[in-house]
Design an enzyme around this catalytic site. Structure first.
Site, PDB file in Angstrom:
ATOM      1  N   ASP A 197       3.792   3.750  -1.750  1.00 35.23           N
ATOM      2  CA  ASP A 197       4.047   4.146  -3.124  1.00 35.23           C
ATOM      3  C   ASP A 197       5.151   5.205  -3.195  1.00 35.23           C
ATOM      4  O   ASP A 197       5.182   6.124  -2.376  1.00 35.23           O
ATOM      5  CB  ASP A 197       2.731   4.728  -3.674  1.00 35.23           C
ATOM      6  CG  ASP A 197       2.794   5.029  -5.147  1.00 35.23           C
ATOM      7  OD1 ASP A 197       2.967   4.091  -5.930  1.00 35.23           O
ATOM      8  OD2 ASP A 197       2.646   6.219  -5.517  1.00 35.23           O
ATOM      9  N   GLU A 259       7.988   1.003  -1.966  1.00 34.43           N
ATOM     10  CA  GLU A 259       8.366   1.006  -3.377  1.00 34.43           C
ATOM     11  C   GLU A 259       9.447   2.070  -3.534  1.00 34.43           C
ATOM     12  O   GLU A 259       9.149   3.250  -3.729  1.00 34.43           O
ATOM     13  CB  GLU A 259       7.160   1.334  -4.269  1.00 34.43           C
ATOM     14  CG  GLU A 259       7.524   1.221  -5.735  1.00 34.43           C
ATOM     15  CD  GLU A 259       6.751   2.175  -6.649  1.00 34.43           C
ATOM     16  OE1 GLU A 259       6.660   1.882  -7.837  1.00 34.43           O
ATOM     17  OE2 GLU A 259       6.263   3.226  -6.180  1.00 34.43           O
TER      18      GLU A 259
END
Ligand code: GLC
Length: 494
Positions: A197, A259
């Site tokens: 993330d 990401e």
């Protein structure tokens, strides 16, 4: 095969794989509390095996006070009680592996929950400043300043997202060691990969310099106030390697997909450490041949790009690019090389829900997080209780009906996943009529008609059509095949 994977597991990992994103809260409830859970996911593995996906990515399943629905982690090695037990997790991994499906976890490592014990016990783990004025002009991705006062210590702490998500200081070796231990923990539990993330936020400018004014707006969607800044110091530090090397070493050969919320031109340095990074240029391109073609061309140049057209943060394909284009968009996503990510429900052509009376996510992302629609009942077969978010339209779109209908978008996804295993080579765009996107990969030609009208697409010598978005989408035409508006085909030589 390694890690107890069943014989059905594909050898290519993660390259070429189809990874199915599960938003656990909204996938399948197993105990009637209205919230999806791990036993629920396990009960749907036969569906995922039938669909043919190679792996599932679980959005965060860890203990969390839910300020950001799991992206605010208060214990990185504990399963959130509403999702099940530690045993449920192990069973899910074992069953998925038996079916040849790999399991990818979401690693939320750029920040923690403000309720993580570290926030009190190890203030040195966080990026702190003496107030009362913030040390710089950095802004949080969800709006407002990226600095908030800690009411207990009186100091300011940095948060790239919600104030409940203080940023970790990856320049501190103890942070690196603590997170390496988290990675090793999950690898030891049999996990096959990680989606990391907010990778670009892990390391910031050491001197906390201001982000200068932007000369051109940031090329990906951002809240308005951030678009006026050139986001070069609040993220994407040239020192990123200190953090990424730690994750790489701890994960060993277990793949890491990042990401990295940056235009694809800026993700290359990350791929020195990661196995893949999402191509957000494609997700955010308009349904336009030039824009999509450029995004594909630029992204294909980065080895390790992971294709994604929707996820739990952005409007769904049918909502963004139009319901009439959902099938053609599936052809696009699943015929590109490399790893492809399919967000749950996209295979049913699901649309976003309207904002509900009681919003859950403060940043307005409930629409794409509505529950999976398994059958035509009011709760869509998602739960026997009160769903935490209402399903959108299970009577119109559901997995049961679409499984039985050979011409459904669900069966199109299934055929595409099967077909893509035999498609090789980099995509090379070819000349094509306006409003069409045509590219070749080895002996395959993929043609997408983005417009409303019929378009004639030339086929290479000896090629025949092996897939069409819907029966009757194409007809033989002078100098090729006529493809209906919003239709797409795949043809193969030999
Ligand atoms: C990522 C997640 C998003 C989350 C944010 C902060 O962008 O996909 O859902 O809110 O990181 O963790």
């Amino acid at each position: 095969m390694a890690r107890g994977l069943g014989p059905g597991a594909s050898a290519n990992w993660p390259g070429g794989a189809v990874v199915y994103e599960i938003y656990p809260r909204s996938f399948q409830d197993g105990d009637g509390d209205g919230i999806g859970d791990l036993p629920g996911i396990r009960s749907r593995l036969p569906y995922l095996e039938w669909l043919g996906v190679d792996a599932i990515w679980l959005a965060p399943i860890y203990a969390s006070p839910l300020a950001d629905y799991g992206y605010d982690v208060s214990d990185h090695t504990a399963i959130a009680p509403e999702f099940g037990t530690e045993g449920d997790f192990d069973l899910l991994v074992a069953d998925a592996h038996d079916r040849g499906i790999r399991v990818v976890l979401d690693l939320v490592v750029s920040h923690t929950s403000i309720e993580h014990p570290w926030f009190r016990d190890r203030p040195d783990f966080y990026v702190l400043a003496d107030g009362p004025e913030p040390p710089n002009n950095w802004l949080a991705s969800f709006g407002g300043p990226a600095w908030s006062p800690d009411p207990v210590s009186g100091r300011l702490y940095l948060h790239s997202f919600y104030p409940e998500q203080p940023d970790l200081d990856w320049r501190n070796p103890d942070v690196r060691e603590a997170m390496a231990a988290v990675v090793r923990h999950w690898v030891g539990r049999g996990v096959d990969g990680f989606r990391i993330d907010a990778v670009d936020r892990m390391v910031k400018d050491a001197a906390l310099r201001d982000d200068p004014p932007a000369e051109a707006p940031f090329p990906l969607p951002m809240p308005e106030e951030l678009r006026h800044l050139d986001l070069i110091h609040s993220r994407d530090s040239p020192d990123m390697g200190i953090a990424l090397a730690t994750l790489r070493e701890a994960a060993g050969d277990v793949p890491l997909i990042g990401e990295v919320y940056l235009p694809v031109a800026r993700i290359l340095p990350y791929l020195d450490y990661l196995d893949g990074a999402f191509a957000f240029d494609l997700l955010h391109a308009e349904w336009d041949a030039e824009q999509l073609g450029l995004a594909i061309e630029r992204s294909s140049a980065a080895a390790g790009v992971a294709w994604v057209t929707s996820n739990h943060d952005f409007p769904r394909v049918a909502t963004r690019w139009g319901e009439e284009n959902a099938r053609a968009a599936a052809v696009l996503l699943l015929t590109l090389g490399g790893t492809a990510f399919v967000y749950q429900g996209e295979e049913l052509g699901m649309v976003d829900g309207e904002p509900g009376e009681h919003p859950r996510d403060r940043f307005g992302r409930d629409g794409c997080r509505r529950p999976m629609q398994w059958d035509a009942s009011d709760a869509g077969g998602f739960t026997s209780g009160d769903p935490w978010l209402e399903p959108v339209d299970p009577g119109t779109r559901n997995a049961d009906a679409q499984t039985a209908d050979g011409d459904s978008i669900l069966n199109l996804f299934r055929r595409l996943i099967e077909l893509r295993r035999g498609i090789e080579g980099d995509p090379v765009r070819t000349e094509s009529p306006p409003e069409t996107l045509v590219f070749d990969r080895g002996r395959h030609r993929i043609a997408i008609n983005l417009g409303n009208g019929t378009a004639t697409v030339a086929l290479p010598e000896g090629a025949s059509v092996v897939l069409e978005t819907e029966p009757g989408t194409l007809r033989p035409g002078a100098g090729g095949v006529e493809v209906d508006g919003h239709g797409a085909i795949v043809a193969r030589v030999g």
